[in-house]
Design a protein around this motif. Sequence first.
Motif, PDB file in Angstrom:
ATOM      1  N   LEU A  16      28.279  28.729  36.655  1.00 44.47           N
ATOM      2  CA  LEU A  16      28.964  29.861  36.049  1.00 44.47           C
ATOM      3  C   LEU A  16      30.262  29.397  35.404  1.00 44.47           C
ATOM      4  N   LYS A  17      30.711  30.116  34.388  1.00 39.68           N
ATOM      5  CA  LYS A  17      31.954  29.761  33.692  1.00 39.68           C
ATOM      6  C   LYS A  17      33.131  29.770  34.659  1.00 39.68           C
ATOM      7  N   GLY A  18      33.910  28.694  34.605  1.00 45.72           N
ATOM      8  CA  GLY A  18      35.116  28.619  35.424  1.00 45.72           C
ATOM      9  C   GLY A  18      34.881  28.202  36.863  1.00 45.72           C
ATOM     10  N   VAL A  19      33.658  27.727  37.188  1.00 46.95           N
ATOM     11  CA  VAL A  19      33.386  27.355  38.578  1.00 46.95           C
ATOM     12  C   VAL A  19      33.364  25.832  38.736  1.00 46.95           C
ATOM     13  N   GLY A  20      32.224  25.205  38.512  1.00 43.60           N
ATOM     14  CA  GLY A  20      32.140  23.757  38.703  1.00 43.60           C
ATOM     15  C   GLY A  20      31.906  23.397  40.156  1.00 43.60           C
ATOM     16  N   LEU A  39      27.810  38.627  42.257  1.00 40.23           N
ATOM     17  CA  LEU A  39      27.855  40.078  42.055  1.00 40.23           C
ATOM     18  C   LEU A  39      28.147  40.810  43.359  1.00 40.23           C
ATOM     19  N   PHE A  40      27.575  40.305  44.448  1.00 40.90           N
ATOM     20  CA  PHE A  40      27.762  40.943  45.747  1.00 40.90           C
ATOM     21  C   PHE A  40      29.019  40.462  46.473  1.00 40.90           C
ATOM     22  N   TYR A  41      29.782  39.591  45.834  1.00 37.41           N
ATOM     23  CA  TYR A  41      31.064  39.176  46.399  1.00 37.41           C
ATOM     24  C   TYR A  41      32.066  40.272  46.045  1.00 37.41           C
ATOM     25  N   TYR A 168      39.916  40.182  47.000  1.00 33.03           N
ATOM     26  CA  TYR A 168      38.711  39.572  47.572  1.00 33.03           C
ATOM     27  C   TYR A 168      39.026  38.798  48.852  1.00 33.03           C
ATOM     28  N   SER A 169      38.029  38.683  49.704  1.00 32.83           N
ATOM     29  CA  SER A 169      38.150  37.836  50.890  1.00 32.83           C
ATOM     30  C   SER A 169      38.171  36.379  50.436  1.00 32.83           C
ATOM     31  N   LEU A 170      39.081  35.587  51.003  1.00 30.67           N
ATOM     32  CA  LEU A 170      39.268  34.213  50.543  1.00 30.67           C
ATOM     33  C   LEU A 170      39.026  33.213  51.670  1.00 30.67           C
ATOM     34  N   ILE A 179      39.206  33.929  41.715  1.00 29.64           N
ATOM     35  CA  ILE A 179      38.034  34.806  41.838  1.00 29.64           C
ATOM     36  C   ILE A 179      38.014  35.831  40.714  1.00 29.64           C
ATOM     37  N   ARG A 180      39.170  36.441  40.436  1.00 29.10           N
ATOM     38  CA  ARG A 180      39.220  37.443  39.371  1.00 29.10           C
ATOM     39  C   ARG A 180      38.843  36.827  38.029  1.00 29.10           C
ATOM     40  N   SER A 181      39.276  35.605  37.810  1.00 29.98           N
ATOM     41  CA  SER A 181      38.962  34.927  36.552  1.00 29.98           C
ATOM     42  C   SER A 181      37.456  34.665  36.432  1.00 29.98           C
ATOM     43  N   ILE A 182      36.828  34.221  37.540  1.00 26.43           N
ATOM     44  CA  ILE A 182      35.380  33.952  37.529  1.00 26.43           C
ATOM     45  C   ILE A 182      34.612  35.242  37.241  1.00 26.43           C
TER      46      ILE A 182
END
Length: 718
Positions: A16-20, A39-41, A168-170, A179-182
């Motif tokens: 996914l974009k921004g992950v790696g 999606l479920f995160y 989000y839970s981290l 997370i918001r960016s992803i």
Amino acid sequence: MATNKKMSPTTPVQFLKGVGPYIAQLLEKKSVYTAWDVLFYLPIKYIDRRKLYTIKELPIEKKQSFIAKIKSFNVKTLRNRGRRLLEIKVTDGTGTATISFFQFNEGYLRKKFPIDSQVLFFGDVRYYSGSKTIAHPEMEIWEEQFIEEGDLSSADQKESFKKIYPFYSLTEGLYQKTIRSIIEKNLEDLLTAVEEESRSVRDSGQVQISLTQAFRYIHQPPEDADLDLLSLRVSAYHQRIIYDEFFYLQLGLLSKRYREAQNQTFLIVNEQKLYRKALGTLPFELTGDQKTAIEEIKNDLSSSRPMNRMLQGDVGSGKTMVAFLTALFAIESGFQVAFMVPTEILASQHFKNLLPYEESIGIRVELLTGSTSTKNRNRILTDLEQGNVDILIGTHALITPDVHFRDLGYIIIDEQHRFGVMQRAKLKNKTKFKDGEYSPHVLAMTATPIPRSLSMCVYGDLDLGIIKEMPKGRKPIKTKVFREKQRNKMYELIELQIQKGRQAYFVYPLVEESEKLDLKDATLMHQKLADVFKDFKVGLLHGKMKAAEKEAIMGRFKQGEIHVLVSTTVVEVGVDVPNSTVMVIEHAERFGLSQLHQLRGRVGRGSANSFCFLMAGYAQSEESRFRLKVMEDTNDGFVIAEEDLNLRGPGEFLGTKQSGMPDFRLAQIVRDSKLLKVAKTRAQEILRLDPELENSENSLMKKIMLERWGKRLDLSLV
């Protein structure tokens, strides 16, 4: 590292974009492996940044957002309560506010929010001791340029700022910004990969929320969203996703039930001579609930589809007698019966209880466990394959490859949640005939009452029967919580019972002393209790003993040679000694409600008054105090099961690994039980018209069902 390939629900998260690879490893710690998992995160809470205040402007008694710098940390001890209080002073140039924590990890907070760091706060504003105070707020490092002297014009006018922000839970190394960016970079692609069938929701004439709308709304709430509904996860958008989870599980369970109903089976219809003969030898009368359960099973056995029934009954309600009497229907029709139980002690007890019927009604019962000698094992297996054994009682030993029945037609599984799905399947596969495979009739039993909402999710493919009525003459068990300072008083009460000719159990959580846990153990307390009750015989029983040794101890206790039995929870399931009237559970605060109730059920099996003494330690949580209070207040296993489910959740309640409890992403069975019923009704409506989901209009629905639940529910042939 991103890819140009079209997104699918199973796309690995690292693409996914921004992950790696590095971020993907961190996400895996949160059980996020695929695009569908992202999606479920879902956000666990939200911060309202639609209106940002300066400290000077902060309204009192409302949840508000503001940005300020950390200036100092100070820990106080409150005189009147002896509790510690952490106060963090913050400022934004227009004023100073106090952030307070009554439960805190000072080192963690200092590290995450160092002095002079810029933080976004969100919480209830109160006025206390001359200062605007926010207790336990949401806090997030504000990574944009600091707004000097409370000048909020630059931030407050940005449309990108004036939002409800998801939280989000981290895990360590992951940050909210990441997370918001992803989510922001991938959400539209993720939503195109969502497969949904609108017909899964009944058309009520109203505008329906789609799954894509639901996910978008929850991850990126609009400015007019209701923050309270979002934070509690009870918005219409959350409910759409919850409904979807329930619907496809119910569709799978009901499809499995339909498939199994199409299997060939044995019609068990006869004159019931053995049944009537056995009834005539019983020293008691069956209860109304037992008679109803027998009638339901008899009807199942005489139908054209295999019986798959769950019989629930509180401890001591007489489930085993129902199982035995209905087994006689199968034996009279020429079939063999397998009776699988979780422990050798219980298997041996059932065997001894049924032995008297061998001669009186003319059947043969055998016992097969891991402790059966090689000579006896070979004899039993030979006779079993030749059809000379009517009922074989045993543990997991029944499912070993060398066990062959000639005519297995009826399977009884006691405490079935203690067995894995594959273990139960192996026993069913012991039924094979030369003219093709047949499905045997199966009766599963449990002494752990399962609340209805949970039954629908875990046992939706089974018919359910319930025995709530206790045998005549049984008296409610009197339960009392004792503290350590009351121990001698408890001993006196127990000695009075023993002097009357009764017996007592003492149950401990450990076999031997532990360096890590400050708990009493069975081995050490056996020695101490032998001194306390020096005029009586005190025995010891635990799971580390060899089977023959355990058998001998239980035999002596049942014969009355041992007056006090010190044990671990090995006595939890099925042990039946009617003369025992006292159950003492040490460190009762460490046990779950259902386990406490199971242990209590070892007494009260005769006509005498019985007692359960819960010895509680001083270090108790609010939840443990509540559990003990429930035990004092009720003997109703179904009430206790509901409370236990509410406290622990379904996975822990059943033991997820063994039970096959579904892993829901958002749904909660207790909270969302009304949606569960609606989803089941809709699944039934669809399957009523198309039982095998063969119609083209149901092809997508069937595909989604198999992808989500096919492997878990063994739907490969649906």
